[in-house]
Design a protein around this motif. Structure first.
Motif, PDB file in Angstrom:
ATOM      1  N   HIS A  18      -2.495  -0.270   2.860  1.00 40.15           N
ATOM      2  CA  HIS A  18      -2.099  -1.675   2.708  1.00 40.15           C
ATOM      3  C   HIS A  18      -1.024  -1.941   1.649  1.00 40.15           C
ATOM      4  N   PHE A  19      -0.873  -1.049   0.681  1.00 44.59           N
ATOM      5  CA  PHE A  19       0.037  -1.312  -0.442  1.00 44.59           C
ATOM      6  C   PHE A  19       0.974  -0.144  -0.732  1.00 44.59           C
ATOM      7  N   ASP A  20       1.325   0.616   0.298  1.00 44.61           N
ATOM      8  CA  ASP A  20       2.239   1.755   0.142  1.00 44.61           C
ATOM      9  C   ASP A  20       1.779   2.721  -0.944  1.00 44.61           C
ATOM     10  N   GLY A  21       0.471   2.859  -1.111  1.00 46.34           N
ATOM     11  CA  GLY A  21      -0.075   3.808  -2.072  1.00 46.34           C
ATOM     12  C   GLY A  21      -0.197   3.302  -3.492  1.00 46.34           C
ATOM     13  N   ARG A  22       0.326   2.116  -3.782  1.00 48.50           N
ATOM     14  CA  ARG A  22       0.195   1.579  -5.147  1.00 48.50           C
ATOM     15  C   ARG A  22      -1.242   1.110  -5.357  1.00 48.50           C
ATOM     16  N   ASP A  47      -2.115 -12.954  -3.273  1.00 45.97           N
ATOM     17  CA  ASP A  47      -0.887 -13.022  -2.480  1.00 45.97           C
ATOM     18  C   ASP A  47      -0.946 -12.127  -1.238  1.00 45.97           C
ATOM     19  N   HIS A  48      -1.788 -11.109  -1.294  1.00 46.78           N
ATOM     20  CA  HIS A  48      -1.934 -10.205  -0.150  1.00 46.78           C
ATOM     21  C   HIS A  48      -3.080 -10.639   0.770  1.00 46.78           C
ATOM     22  N   GLY A  49      -3.584 -11.852   0.552  1.00 45.79           N
ATOM     23  CA  GLY A  49      -4.560 -12.417   1.469  1.00 45.79           C
ATOM     24  C   GLY A  49      -6.012 -12.123   1.172  1.00 45.79           C
TER      25      GLY A  49
END
Length: 74
Positions: A18-22, A47-49
């Motif tokens: 969901h967060f490119d690995g961050r 912000d990511h729901g």
């Protein structure tokens, strides 16, 4: 959310998807800096729901003061 972060393997897999690995490292031994990072993290989650328990997060970031007189680093 805190319990999920402690489940490191599943948390890393979720963040990869969901967060490119961050992801947010859980390092309980460090002292809070009250530098705005807790508030920024809560807003990123929202912000990511995802639902944020604002009373829980605000308990930590409410103690944060301005980074220097007359400014805000948030």
């Amino acid at each position: 959310m805190h319990v999920f972060i402690l489940d490191t393997r599943n948390y890393r897999e979720f963040c990869a998807e969901h967060f490119d690995g961050r992801f947010l490292e859980h390092i309980p031994e460090i002292a809070f800096k009250y530098d705005g990072s807790v508030e920024r993290t809560a807003h990123i989650i929202a912000d990511h729901g995802f639902e944020v328990d604002w009373k829980l997060w605000e308990a930590d970031y409410a103690k944060c003061g301005p980074c220097s007189p007359g400014s805000s680093c948030h």
